[in-house]
Motif scaffolding. Structure first.
Motif, PDB file in Angstrom:
ATOM      1  N   TRP A 167       0.855  -1.188   0.000  1.00 35.40           N
ATOM      2  CA  TRP A 167       0.000   0.000   0.000  1.00 35.40           C
ATOM      3  C   TRP A 167       0.895   1.244   0.000  1.00 35.40           C
ATOM      4  O   TRP A 167       2.115   1.143   0.086  1.00 35.40           O
ATOM      5  CB  TRP A 167      -0.929  -0.010   1.222  1.00 35.40           C
ATOM      6  CG  TRP A 167      -0.201  -0.055   2.535  1.00 35.40           C
ATOM      7  CD1 TRP A 167       0.426  -1.145   3.081  1.00 35.40           C
ATOM      8  CD2 TRP A 167       0.025   1.029   3.437  1.00 35.40           C
ATOM      9  NE1 TRP A 167       1.019  -0.811   4.270  1.00 35.40           N
ATOM     10  CE2 TRP A 167       0.777   0.522   4.516  1.00 35.40           C
ATOM     11  CE3 TRP A 167      -0.350   2.379   3.451  1.00 35.40           C
ATOM     12  CZ2 TRP A 167       1.184   1.315   5.589  1.00 35.40           C
ATOM     13  CZ3 TRP A 167       0.040   3.165   4.529  1.00 35.40           C
ATOM     14  CH2 TRP A 167       0.791   2.632   5.577  1.00 35.40           C
ATOM     15  N   GLY A 287      -6.202  -5.525  19.049  1.00 36.56           N
ATOM     16  CA  GLY A 287      -4.823  -5.445  18.569  1.00 36.56           C
ATOM     17  C   GLY A 287      -4.644  -4.629  17.299  1.00 36.56           C
ATOM     18  O   GLY A 287      -3.539  -4.544  16.751  1.00 36.56           O
ATOM     19  N   VAL A 303       2.438   0.860  11.086  1.00 34.10           N
ATOM     20  CA  VAL A 303       2.772  -0.327  10.293  1.00 34.10           C
ATOM     21  C   VAL A 303       1.793  -0.454   9.117  1.00 34.10           C
ATOM     22  O   VAL A 303       2.174  -0.774   7.993  1.00 34.10           O
ATOM     23  CB  VAL A 303       2.714  -1.600  11.173  1.00 34.10           C
ATOM     24  CG1 VAL A 303       2.978  -2.850  10.339  1.00 34.10           C
ATOM     25  CG2 VAL A 303       3.705  -1.488  12.315  1.00 34.10           C
ATOM     26  N   ALA A 317      -7.755  -1.345   1.093  1.00 35.19           N
ATOM     27  CA  ALA A 317      -6.644  -2.234   0.745  1.00 35.19           C
ATOM     28  C   ALA A 317      -5.970  -1.831  -0.567  1.00 35.19           C
ATOM     29  O   ALA A 317      -5.774  -2.642  -1.465  1.00 35.19           O
ATOM     30  CB  ALA A 317      -7.097  -3.687   0.706  1.00 35.19           C
ATOM     31  N   LEU A 331     -12.614  -7.773   5.136  1.00 35.22           N
ATOM     32  CA  LEU A 331     -11.195  -7.429   5.285  1.00 35.22           C
ATOM     33  C   LEU A 331     -10.726  -7.705   6.720  1.00 35.22           C
ATOM     34  O   LEU A 331      -9.596  -8.139   6.937  1.00 35.22           O
ATOM     35  CB  LEU A 331     -10.979  -5.955   4.919  1.00 35.22           C
ATOM     36  CG  LEU A 331      -9.546  -5.434   4.991  1.00 35.22           C
ATOM     37  CD1 LEU A 331      -8.672  -6.137   3.956  1.00 35.22           C
ATOM     38  CD2 LEU A 331      -9.496  -3.930   4.773  1.00 35.22           C
ATOM     39  N   LYS A 339      -7.357  -9.869  -0.157  1.00 36.27           N
ATOM     40  CA  LYS A 339      -6.099  -9.539  -0.827  1.00 36.27           C
ATOM     41  C   LYS A 339      -5.033 -10.538  -0.375  1.00 36.27           C
ATOM     42  O   LYS A 339      -4.388 -10.334   0.662  1.00 36.27           O
ATOM     43  CB  LYS A 339      -5.714  -8.107  -0.458  1.00 36.27           C
ATOM     44  CG  LYS A 339      -4.487  -7.566  -1.155  1.00 36.27           C
ATOM     45  CD  LYS A 339      -4.408  -6.054  -0.916  1.00 36.27           C
ATOM     46  CE  LYS A 339      -3.093  -5.480  -1.374  1.00 36.27           C
ATOM     47  NZ  LYS A 339      -3.034  -4.016  -1.195  1.00 36.27           N
ATOM     48  N   ILE A 342      -1.719 -10.051   2.053  1.00 36.85           N
ATOM     49  CA  ILE A 342      -1.809  -8.828   2.859  1.00 36.85           C
ATOM     50  C   ILE A 342      -1.214  -9.096   4.251  1.00 36.85           C
ATOM     51  O   ILE A 342      -1.531 -10.109   4.877  1.00 36.85           O
ATOM     52  CB  ILE A 342      -3.288  -8.371   2.949  1.00 36.85           C
ATOM     53  CG1 ILE A 342      -3.416  -6.972   3.551  1.00 36.85           C
ATOM     54  CG2 ILE A 342      -4.129  -9.348   3.731  1.00 36.85           C
ATOM     55  CD1 ILE A 342      -4.846  -6.426   3.478  1.00 36.85           C
ATOM     56  N   PRO A 345      -3.338  -9.708  10.150  1.00 40.70           N
ATOM     57  CA  PRO A 345      -3.908 -10.954  10.663  1.00 40.70           C
ATOM     58  C   PRO A 345      -5.438 -10.902  10.679  1.00 40.70           C
ATOM     59  O   PRO A 345      -6.027  -9.827  10.778  1.00 40.70           O
ATOM     60  CB  PRO A 345      -3.367 -11.018  12.098  1.00 40.70           C
ATOM     61  CG  PRO A 345      -3.110  -9.594  12.481  1.00 40.70           C
ATOM     62  CD  PRO A 345      -2.778  -8.854  11.219  1.00 40.70           C
ATOM     63  N   ALA A 347      -8.967 -11.097  12.400  1.00 45.00           N
ATOM     64  CA  ALA A 347      -9.378 -10.796  13.775  1.00 45.00           C
ATOM     65  C   ALA A 347     -10.380 -11.836  14.266  1.00 45.00           C
ATOM     66  O   ALA A 347     -11.230 -12.290  13.509  1.00 45.00           O
ATOM     67  CB  ALA A 347      -9.981  -9.402  13.831  1.00 45.00           C
ATOM     68  N   LEU A 357     -17.170  -2.565  16.071  1.00 44.24           N
ATOM     69  CA  LEU A 357     -15.941  -2.159  15.373  1.00 44.24           C
ATOM     70  C   LEU A 357     -16.281  -1.542  14.012  1.00 44.24           C
ATOM     71  O   LEU A 357     -15.728  -0.504  13.626  1.00 44.24           O
ATOM     72  CB  LEU A 357     -15.016  -3.377  15.201  1.00 44.24           C
ATOM     73  CG  LEU A 357     -13.682  -3.123  14.503  1.00 44.24           C
ATOM     74  CD1 LEU A 357     -12.842  -2.103  15.261  1.00 44.24           C
ATOM     75  CD2 LEU A 357     -12.889  -4.424  14.355  1.00 44.24           C
TER      76      LEU A 357
HETATM   77  C1  HEC Z   1       0.154  -6.735  11.881  1.00 44.55           C
HETATM   78  C2  HEC Z   1      -0.349  -5.453  11.546  1.00 44.55           C
HETATM   79  C3  HEC Z   1      -1.828  -5.218  11.416  1.00 44.55           C
HETATM   80  C4  HEC Z   1      -2.801  -5.488  12.331  1.00 44.55           C
HETATM   81  C5  HEC Z   1      -2.676  -6.109  13.709  1.00 44.55           C
HETATM   82  C6  HEC Z   1      -4.028  -4.998  11.734  1.00 44.55           C
HETATM   83  N1  HEC Z   1      -3.792  -4.483  10.510  1.00 44.55           N
HETATM   84 FE1  HEC Z   1      -5.133  -3.568   9.303  1.00 44.55          FE
HETATM   85  N2  HEC Z   1      -3.729  -3.391   7.875  1.00 44.55           N
HETATM   86  C7  HEC Z   1      -2.404  -3.714   8.004  1.00 44.55           C
HETATM   87  C8  HEC Z   1      -1.721  -3.437   6.776  1.00 44.55           C
HETATM   88  C9  HEC Z   1      -0.254  -3.663   6.489  1.00 44.55           C
HETATM   89  C10 HEC Z   1      -2.688  -2.933   5.883  1.00 44.55           C
HETATM   90  C11 HEC Z   1      -2.489  -2.499   4.441  1.00 44.55           C
HETATM   91  C12 HEC Z   1      -2.487  -3.716   3.573  1.00 44.55           C
HETATM   92  C13 HEC Z   1      -2.614  -3.458   2.093  1.00 44.55           C
HETATM   93  O1  HEC Z   1      -3.442  -2.651   1.665  1.00 44.55           O
HETATM   94  O2  HEC Z   1      -1.885  -4.138   1.377  1.00 44.55           O
HETATM   95  C14 HEC Z   1      -3.921  -2.910   6.626  1.00 44.55           C
HETATM   96  C15 HEC Z   1      -5.120  -2.434   6.100  1.00 44.55           C
HETATM   97  C16 HEC Z   1      -6.257  -2.210   6.852  1.00 44.55           C
HETATM   98  C17 HEC Z   1      -7.431  -1.518   6.372  1.00 44.55           C
HETATM   99  C18 HEC Z   1      -7.590  -0.880   4.999  1.00 44.55           C
HETATM  100  C19 HEC Z   1      -7.096   0.539   5.069  1.00 44.55           C
HETATM  101  C20 HEC Z   1      -7.092   1.260   3.752  1.00 44.55           C
HETATM  102  O3  HEC Z   1      -7.098   2.481   3.768  1.00 44.55           O
HETATM  103  O4  HEC Z   1      -7.055   0.609   2.712  1.00 44.55           O
HETATM  104  C21 HEC Z   1      -8.314  -1.519   7.378  1.00 44.55           C
HETATM  105  C22 HEC Z   1      -9.698  -0.886   7.384  1.00 44.55           C
HETATM  106  C23 HEC Z   1      -7.716  -2.230   8.478  1.00 44.55           C
HETATM  107  N3  HEC Z   1      -6.456  -2.628   8.121  1.00 44.55           N
HETATM  108  C24 HEC Z   1      -8.338  -2.455   9.702  1.00 44.55           C
HETATM  109  C25 HEC Z   1      -7.793  -3.206  10.716  1.00 44.55           C
HETATM  110  C26 HEC Z   1      -8.505  -3.581  11.914  1.00 44.55           C
HETATM  111  C27 HEC Z   1      -9.917  -3.164  12.234  1.00 44.55           C
HETATM  112  C28 HEC Z   1      -7.649  -4.326  12.647  1.00 44.55           C
HETATM  113  C29 HEC Z   1      -7.909  -4.992  13.961  1.00 44.55           C
HETATM  114  C30 HEC Z   1      -8.990  -5.939  14.001  1.00 44.55           C
HETATM  115  C31 HEC Z   1      -6.393  -4.416  11.914  1.00 44.55           C
HETATM  116  N4  HEC Z   1      -6.519  -3.729  10.761  1.00 44.55           N
HETATM  117  C32 HEC Z   1      -5.266  -5.073  12.370  1.00 44.55           C
HETATM  118  C33 HEC Z   1      -1.788  -4.218   9.124  1.00 44.55           C
HETATM  119  C34 HEC Z   1      -2.451  -4.606  10.263  1.00 44.55           C
END
Ligand code: HEC
Ligand SMILES: [Cu+2]
Length: 365
Positions: A167, A287, A303, A317, A331, A339, A342, A345, A347, A357
């Motif tokens: 991203w 988390g 991150v 994404a 997602l 994706k 990606i 993890p 949830a 949420l």
């Molecule tokens: C280990 C790190 C990590 C954790 C823990 C994590 N995410 Fe993410 N998340 C990412 C990453 C890296 C991306 C971007 C991935 C991509 O687009 O390739 C992402 C993308 C997203 C996006 C899309 C954002 C966008 O603008 O496109 C959302 C919404 C999101 N996460 C919500 C959550 C939620 C809610 C949780 C908890 C339940 C969570 N994430 C936990 C790493 C994490």
């Protein structure tokens, strides 16, 4: 002769012609919306035209000896008056040539003239012309390279774009705005992109805005452009960076200056978290805050994408799915299905937690 090549042409040619009937390609380099993209397109058109002219020239020159030898054989068959007797049609070419040379001394002078022409062809066609073509292309491409590089301009908007697997992080330092994947810029104003990466090499490419520019660890590459049209211009990572490389989409959204100002003002506000404090709780406990930031809360990690104004983005994404509740849910509970590759993890949440949420995230406008 087998008819295989003819058959291939009969299949391929109509296909190529049909391809020309397609809808206009949205993200084509030939439809630039900046002087920089137009300059690059100009170089492309010039090179293709020059290549076509040279190809026709070479094909023409090739046709001359073919036509001559064809005519000679045809002529010999009719006349063939030599003191060695008639030339047999099936004789090897050298014997035919020899017979003609002995028969007529003017052929000797002709052969010498041919030799001079051939020498001149080698000099002009083999050395002078290619040198001229290469020097022309070199000069033209350096001029275009300069025009398309970073040229500092007054009042330019500076945007840092940082490549991540998979991203784009987008930072407007002067405006104190952080977002992801969708870069909003004003029309008719010079914009400077500072490009770098947090992990591996990526390449930032929005075909209608500018050429490809690599994002290299420990380095910042820049370019400036001035968009002359409003609209959404799409691009993709152009340097293989891992499993989801092809799903690393970026948008440059060019808007009028006042729309841009309004967008910046909205992005500068802290997150509108009033709607769902339960959701915020889930966000922290599940988390999510280990990787994501939401301004005005305890979540400050970088991150993953900054989610402060998640609801203001059109896609999730990195341009892969529209920003809708079902997609957001998928997602969060099965990110790999949305994706593959990606680095987020899945949830583990109860139905109530998930609803809270989702309410929370949808309220981040
Ligand atoms: C280990 C790190 C990590 C954790 C823990 C994590 N995410 Fe993410 N998340 C990412 C990453 C890296 C991306 C971007 C991935 C991509 O687009 O390739 C992402 C993308 C997203 C996006 C899309 C954002 C966008 O603008 O496109 C959302 C919404 C999101 N996460 C919500 C959550 C939620 C809610 C949780 C908890 C339940 C969570 N994430 C936990 C790493 C994490
Ligand atoms: Cu990439």
């Amino acid at each position: 002769m087998s008819h295989q090549p003819l058959r291939s042409i009969a299949v391929v040619l109509p296909l190529l012609l049909l391809a020309a009937c397609g809808e206009e390609v949205r993200d084509s380099t030939t439809r630039g919306v900046t002087p920089q993209a137009d300059a690059i397109d100009g170089l492309f058109r010039f090179s293709v035209t020059l290549g076509a002219v040279i190809w026709l020239l070479v094909m023409g020159l090739l046709a001359v000896p073919i036509w001559r030898s064809w005519r000679r054989r045809g002529g010999d068959a009719e006349v063939a008056p030599t003191d060695r007797g008639p030339v047999r049609l099936d004789a090897p070419a050298s014997e035919v040539d020899g017979a003609i040379a002995v028969a007529d001394p003017t052929h000797v002078a002709q052969a010498e003239a041919d030799h001079r022409v051939r020498n001149r062809l080698i000099w002009v066609g083999g050395i002078i012309l290619p040198a001229l073509v290469l020097v022309t292309l070199l000069v033209y491409s350096s001029v275009v390279g300069r025009a398309a590089a970073h040229v500092p301009e007054d009042g330019e908007l500076v945007v840092d774009v940082i490549g991540h697997m998979f991203w784009w992080e987008v930072i407007y330092e002067d405006e104190a705005v952080i977002t992801a994947n969708e870069i909003v810029v004003p029309v008719d104003r010079p914009v400077r992109f500072n490009l770098t990466t947090e992990d591996v090499i990526h390449s930032f490419w929005i075909p209608r805005i500018h050429g490809k520019v690599d994002m290299i660890p420990g380095r910042t590459n820049t370019f400036t452009f001035t968009a002359t049209e409003t609209g959404d211009f799409r691009g993709n990572c152009a340097e293989f960076c891992g499993i989801a490389h092809a799903q690393m989409v970026a948008f440059v959204r060019v808007v009028e200056q006042d729309e841009f100002d309004a967008w910046v003002a909205a992005q500068q506000q802290p997150a509108t978290t009033g709607a769902s404090t339960d959701g915020e709780q889930v966000f922290i406990e599940a988390g999510c805050a280990a990787c994501h930031a939401v301004a005005g809360t305890d979540a400050v990690a970088r991150v993953g994408p900054d989610l402060t104004h998640l609801a203001s983005r059109r896609t999730l994404a990195a341009g892969i799915v529209p920003n809708e509740r079902e997609r957001l849910e998928q997602l969060i509970i099965e990110p790999q299905a949305v994706k593959p590759g990606i680095p987020m993890p899945a949830a583990q949440l109860s139905a109530d937690e998930l609803e809270a949420l989702l309410d929370y995230l949808e309220g981040l406008e």
